[in-house]
Write an enzyme that holds these catalytic residues in place. Structure first.
Site, PDB file in Angstrom:
ATOM      1  N   ASP A   1      -6.995   4.395  -4.395  1.00  0.00           N
ATOM      2  CA  ASP A   1      -7.649   4.261  -3.090  1.00  0.00           C
ATOM      3  C   ASP A   1      -8.268   5.649  -2.871  1.00  0.00           C
ATOM      4  OD1 ASP A   1      -7.693   2.177  -0.682  1.00  0.00           O
ATOM      5  OD2 ASP A   1      -7.453   4.140   0.233  1.00  0.00           O
TER       6      ASP A   1
ATOM      7  N   LYS B   1       0.861  -1.189   0.000  1.00  0.00           N
ATOM      8  CA  LYS B   1       0.000   0.000   0.000  1.00  0.00           C
ATOM      9  C   LYS B   1       0.889   1.227   0.000  1.00  0.00           C
ATOM     10  CE  LYS B   1      -4.446   0.917   0.267  1.00  0.00           C
ATOM     11  NZ  LYS B   1      -5.600   0.073  -0.089  1.00  0.00           N
TER      12      LYS B   1
HETATM   13  N1  GLU Z   1      -7.432   0.291  -2.768  1.00  0.00           N
HETATM   14  C1  GLU Z   1      -8.169  -0.883  -3.072  1.00  0.00           C
HETATM   15  C2  GLU Z   1      -8.199  -1.811  -1.875  1.00  0.00           C
HETATM   16  O1  GLU Z   1      -8.225  -1.345  -0.765  1.00  0.00           O
HETATM   17  C3  GLU Z   1      -7.753  -1.559  -4.363  1.00  0.00           C
HETATM   18  C4  GLU Z   1      -6.322  -1.901  -4.517  1.00  0.00           C
HETATM   19  C5  GLU Z   1      -5.930  -2.397  -5.914  1.00  0.00           C
HETATM   20  O2  GLU Z   1      -6.763  -2.435  -6.807  1.00  0.00           O
HETATM   21  O3  GLU Z   1      -4.748  -2.726  -6.054  1.00  0.00           O
HETATM   22  O4  GLU Z   1      -8.255  -3.004  -1.967  1.00  0.00           O
END
Ligand code: GLU
Length: 452
Positions: free
Chosen positions: A172, A132
């Site tokens: 996100d 992340k």
């Molecule tokens: N931010 C999204 C999550 O919390 C998607 C992440 C992604 O698609 O890599 O899962």
């Protein structure tokens, strides 16, 4: 053989140690507690999981990158933000997870999100590790040109840490199609490579997957439907409270309506809207996605069925279902008590960790079906993995094919969590089911790959 209570004591010691080693990271502590507190049955039952160092490795990111992001606003003033990428675990595949641009972002927030992502991604079964990133940059009120310069500066540093086989960021909070476009453009310019699989959430026509924007919200509704089905009910005619008004909330509302339920709320940091006729998703998209406005504008335009409530808690609105789709810790114990008093049947997390531990406990004790984010909102990252697959094969699938895959994945996640919970004497407890099932997949891969 170690007993469950001995194992619990060991895990409690480890949690104390985690708090010590990672001071001032309350969200990461909360996420670690939430997982480790449910692992005692599986660690006690499978001696290989009690191997010294396994869980210690799991809670320590493989790599953490912190960097300066200088950029100039439209008046030529220089701003300095902080950039983060936490590459948490790559036992199952390249690090995968979104980027969050929000003033509340700090290392502890990114670590909690990255930690959750490990188990969520494992549950999809699609061969993606957990990571992340993000920045404390606030895109609100910034011009497109400012957002572009920020994204370019951010990627100028980030590009050296990512790649289609290494680490694949996506969106996100605060990072949508516009930001992914600017980030991708800068990556392409610096590296001189058309490496479509380095980012997901791209636009149609340049490597994006159909249904990726819809996937998190649609997936969460499918997960809620599966939980209801388990109890002999369906979505038809149910009323839902949804918080948030971003990508997740919008497509949650859309899918609820498509399946015969009625979402009567949405919200942002200024307050919430109640719309007796059900939220008009096209109007909400216009206000939020096209005009980048606030939900009070939605209420003004919608007419007499909708009213804007400044401040206040969206969870005060009575409903059969609650789908928190805004941000962490937005649903606390007293909100959970109100939901229960109003007869809520299911709560399914579209956001990451929106319910506090006390709220989860209260809901589960009251017999409410509770879908934790790492299972319920995994549809977004799952379709990101499908986007990577399409990029790799230089092809693009129809919307119908992606939706079908998404539905299968969400149903499989539901079944896995449900069966795992039963196997470990916690029937109906999707938190335990999701944590143990995700843990087993990652832990098995880590054990097979040695001490690294
Ligand atoms: N931010 C999204 C999550 O919390 C998607 C992440 C992604 O698609 O890599 O899962």
């Amino acid at each position: 053989m170690t007993t469950r209570s001995e194992t619990r004591t060991t895990l409690d010691h480890l949690l104390t140690e985690i708090e010590h080693r990672n001071p001032a990271q309350p969200e990461f502590h909360q996420a670690a507690h939430e997982v480790l507190e449910t692992l005692a049955p599986v660690v006690a039952a499978r001696p290989e999981y009690a191997e010294p160092g396994l869980i210690e490795r799991l809670v320590e990111p493989e790599r953490q990158v912190l960097f300066r992001v200088p950029w100039q606003d439209d008046k030529g003033r220089v701003h300095v933000n902080r950039g983060f990428r936490v590459e948490f675990n790559s036992a199952l595949g390249p690090y995968k997870g979104g980027l969050r641009f929000h003033p509340s972002v700090n290392l502890g927030v990114i670590k909690f999100l990255g930690f959750e992502q490990i188990f969520k991604n494992a549950l999809t079964g699609l061969g993606i590790g957990g990571g992340k990133g993000g920045s404390d940059f606030d895109p609100h009120g910034r011009s497109d040109a400012e957002v572009m310069r920020f994204c370019q500066s951010f990627m100028t540093e980030l590009h050296r840490h990512i790649g289609e086989h290494t680490d694949v960021p996506a969106g996100d909070i605060g990072v949508g199609g516009r930001e992914i476009g600017y980030l991708f453009g800068q990556y392409r310019r610096i590296t001189n490579r058309w490496e479509a699989g380095v980012l997901t959430g791209k636009g149609q026509g340049w490597g994006g997957s159909l249904i990726r924007p819809e996937a998190t919200g649609y997936g969460n509704v499918l997960f809620a439907a599966a939980m209801l089905r388990e109890r002999g009910e369906d979505l038809e005619g149910q009323t839902a409270v949804v918080s948030g008004s971003g990508n997740v909330a919008i497509y949650t509302i859309e899918k609820l309506a498509a399946l015969g339920a009625n979402a009567v709320t949405c919200s942002d940091s200024s307050g919430y809207v109640v719309d007796e006729k059900g939220v008009d998703v096209e109007l909400l998209k216009q206000v939020k996605e096209v005009e980048r406005g606030r939900v009070d504008t939605y209420a003004e335009r919608r007419g007499s069925s909708a009213r804007f409530v400044p401040g206040g808690s969206v969870w005060d609105v009575p409903a059969d279902l609650a789908l928190p789709s805004a941000t962490q810790n937005e649903l606390d114990e007293s909100a959970a008590a109100t939901l229960v008093r109003n007869g809520v049947k299911a709560v399914s997390e579209g956001a990451n960790m929106p319910a506090t531990p006390e709220a989860v406990h209260l809901l589960q004790k009251a017999g409410v079906a509770f879908g934790p984010g790492k299972a319920a909102n995994a549809g977004g990252v799952a379709v990101s993995a499908l986007e990577m697959a399409q990029n790799h094969a230089r092809t693009s699938w129809t919307a119908a094919k992606v939706e079908e895959e998404l539905a299968d994945i969400m149903n499989n996640i539901h079944t896995t969590c449900h069966e795992t919970a039963e196997r470990y004497d916690a029937p109906g407890d999707y938190v335990t089911g999701a944590n143990i099932a995700g843990f087993e997949r990652v832990a098995d891969a880590m054990l097979a790959q040695g001490v690294i």
